[in-house]
Design an enzyme around this catalytic site. Sequence first.
Site, PDB file in Angstrom:
ATOM      1  CG  HIS A  89      -2.099  -0.918   1.018  1.00 39.21           C
ATOM      2  ND1 HIS A  89      -2.760  -1.520   2.056  1.00 39.21           N
ATOM      3  CD2 HIS A  89      -2.720  -1.349  -0.104  1.00 39.21           C
ATOM      4  CE1 HIS A  89      -3.738  -2.265   1.586  1.00 39.21           C
ATOM      5  NE2 HIS A  89      -3.732  -2.189   0.279  1.00 39.21           N
ATOM      6  CB  CYS A 151       4.577 -10.966   4.171  1.00 39.55           C
ATOM      7  SG  CYS A 151       5.581 -10.868   5.654  1.00 39.55           S
ATOM      8  CG  HIS A 179      -6.245  -4.854   4.582  1.00 40.89           C
ATOM      9  ND1 HIS A 179      -5.331  -5.815   4.205  1.00 40.89           N
ATOM     10  CD2 HIS A 179      -5.533  -3.719   4.733  1.00 40.89           C
ATOM     11  CE1 HIS A 179      -4.127  -5.268   4.137  1.00 40.89           C
ATOM     12  NE2 HIS A 179      -4.229  -3.991   4.446  1.00 40.89           N
ATOM     13  CD  GLU A 181      -2.498  -9.313   6.806  1.00 42.28           C
ATOM     14  OE1 GLU A 181      -1.788  -8.310   6.637  1.00 42.28           O
ATOM     15  OE2 GLU A 181      -2.651  -9.868   7.907  1.00 42.28           O
ATOM     16  CB  THR A 249       0.204  -8.964   9.976  1.00 40.28           C
ATOM     17  OG1 THR A 249      -0.056  -8.290   8.745  1.00 40.28           O
ATOM     18  CG2 THR A 249       0.188 -10.459   9.771  1.00 40.28           C
ATOM     19  CB  CYS A 287       4.017  -9.127  11.422  1.00 39.89           C
ATOM     20  SG  CYS A 287       4.232  -7.437  10.923  1.00 39.89           S
ATOM     21  CB  SER A 316      -0.537   2.067   4.539  1.00 40.64           C
ATOM     22  OG  SER A 316       0.251   1.537   5.581  1.00 40.64           O
ATOM     23  CB  SER A 317      -3.774  -1.579   7.832  1.00 37.75           C
ATOM     24  OG  SER A 317      -3.919  -2.004   9.143  1.00 37.75           O
ATOM     25  CG  ASN A 318       2.026  -0.493   8.537  1.00 32.30           C
ATOM     26  OD1 ASN A 318       2.948   0.239   8.841  1.00 32.30           O
ATOM     27  ND2 ASN A 318       1.820  -0.862   7.280  1.00 32.30           N
TER      28      ASN A 318
HETATM   29  S1  SF4 Z   1       3.828  -5.453   7.819  1.00 33.67           S
HETATM   30 FE1  SF4 Z   1       4.363  -7.474   8.671  1.00 33.67          FE
HETATM   31  S2  SF4 Z   1       2.987  -8.914   7.623  1.00 33.67           S
HETATM   32 FE2  SF4 Z   1       2.942  -7.014   6.449  1.00 33.67          FE
HETATM   33  S3  SF4 Z   1       4.521  -7.303   4.887  1.00 33.67           S
HETATM   34 FE3  SF4 Z   1       5.520  -6.279   6.620  1.00 33.67          FE
HETATM   35  S4  SF4 Z   1       6.414  -7.929   7.851  1.00 33.67           S
HETATM   36 FE4  SF4 Z   1       4.892  -8.841   6.472  1.00 33.67          FE
END
Ligand code: SF4
Length: 406
Positions: A89, A151, A179, A181, A249, A287, A316-318
């Site tokens: 993303h 991943c 999402h 994933e 994750t 993760c 982008s979730s993270n």
């Molecule tokens: S955020 Fe975590 S699960 Fe997603 S691609 Fe990166 S290491 Fe892999």
Amino acid sequence: MSESNEIPIFRRGFGLKEQVREDLAQDYRSRLIEEIRSRGNRLQVGDLTILLAKEFGFCYGVERAVDYAYETKKQFPQRRVFLTTELIHNPRVNNNLREMGIGFLNGPGEGDCSIDDLTPQDVVIIAAFGTQVPEMDRLQKKGCVLVDATCGSVVLVWKRVEQYGRDGFTAIVHGNYKHEETRATVSRATQFPQGRYLVVWDKPEAQRVCDYIRTGKDKAGFLKYFDGKCSEGFDPDRDLLRVGVANQTTMLSSDSLEIGAMLKRAMADRYGAAALGEHFRSFDTICSATQDRQDAMLEMVKQKLDLAIIIGGFNSSNTGHLCEIASQYCPAYHIDEASGILSDCRIRHKPVGRTEPIVTEDWLPAGKLTIGVTAGASTPNRVIGDAIERLLEIRGYALAEEGLVR
Ligand code: SF4
């Protein structure tokens, strides 16, 4: 490379790391970021102090996926190459891939080719979030060359969810049901006759599930609320008897842990603590890269920041969760690119909980400032460096005059 139904699936790249190293450096490296790292993640320019989080940007899964995409193009220069969807993303990375001649089966936009039109000569790269089981089956049936950039941390979640499905436990996944994933993850549950799933986005949604587990009341209301977020034919009276928790994750890990604990308490209340093992399973599938970036954000915001800038794709979730953490301590702005910093008066950013960006006025106070900067796991250093350069520029500082390079 592994074989499935005689069709090769490449999962380890093509041994062309050295050949693509220069291209990757040119597209994503930032000397400015390297310089700031060498100064202990701190840059002092005039009245601006810029702190860079200890962990930020590309994670191992993203680095691998981007590397595979570049290697694939080198390995098959004459063939059509497609991605199942955005590789990761980040708009800069996806635009670069498109410029390299890699097409998309799904988004951004309408997609450049449908699976039906693929031929055995075509090459398809599976994105870092993986793909749904039915789509994977269709791709294999088309006989095209598959390069799997999923991943490893996502695959670990799939294994957990498959085990739940095999054992007749409904997978309750903390994630965004739209999402990629999470769509791929829940499709692993329904491969099994008893496999079911339910996706919860946040604690209030988890509370609804807990309430139903405890009381069994208002089945129609429950099904209406979770419509589209659970497996077909979901029956809470049958499918909440045995549940296993997993998560996308990239969720906020503190929320995931709390949701797991809420469900555990509800199951213990309903069936008794002694029988919990027969009714409840849990596994933290955040993760390590997500966890490290969230921990580093928390450490940085505790250093009395005037504001924080979080850089990453708006989908982008993270990245969104990093902004959520920062916003609890100081004004926090999630931008996707340096161009989001419109001027020292205006910034285009995505606030926590919103899906679309907005423009905020008077965002940058005058005078001495400490600004925290971080970026999601799919953001290249070059994009982060550009944003810092832009920040300096709107305060009247030029990189060259400060002895810095891009
Ligand atoms: S955020 Fe975590 S699960 Fe997603 S691609 Fe990166 S290491 Fe892999």
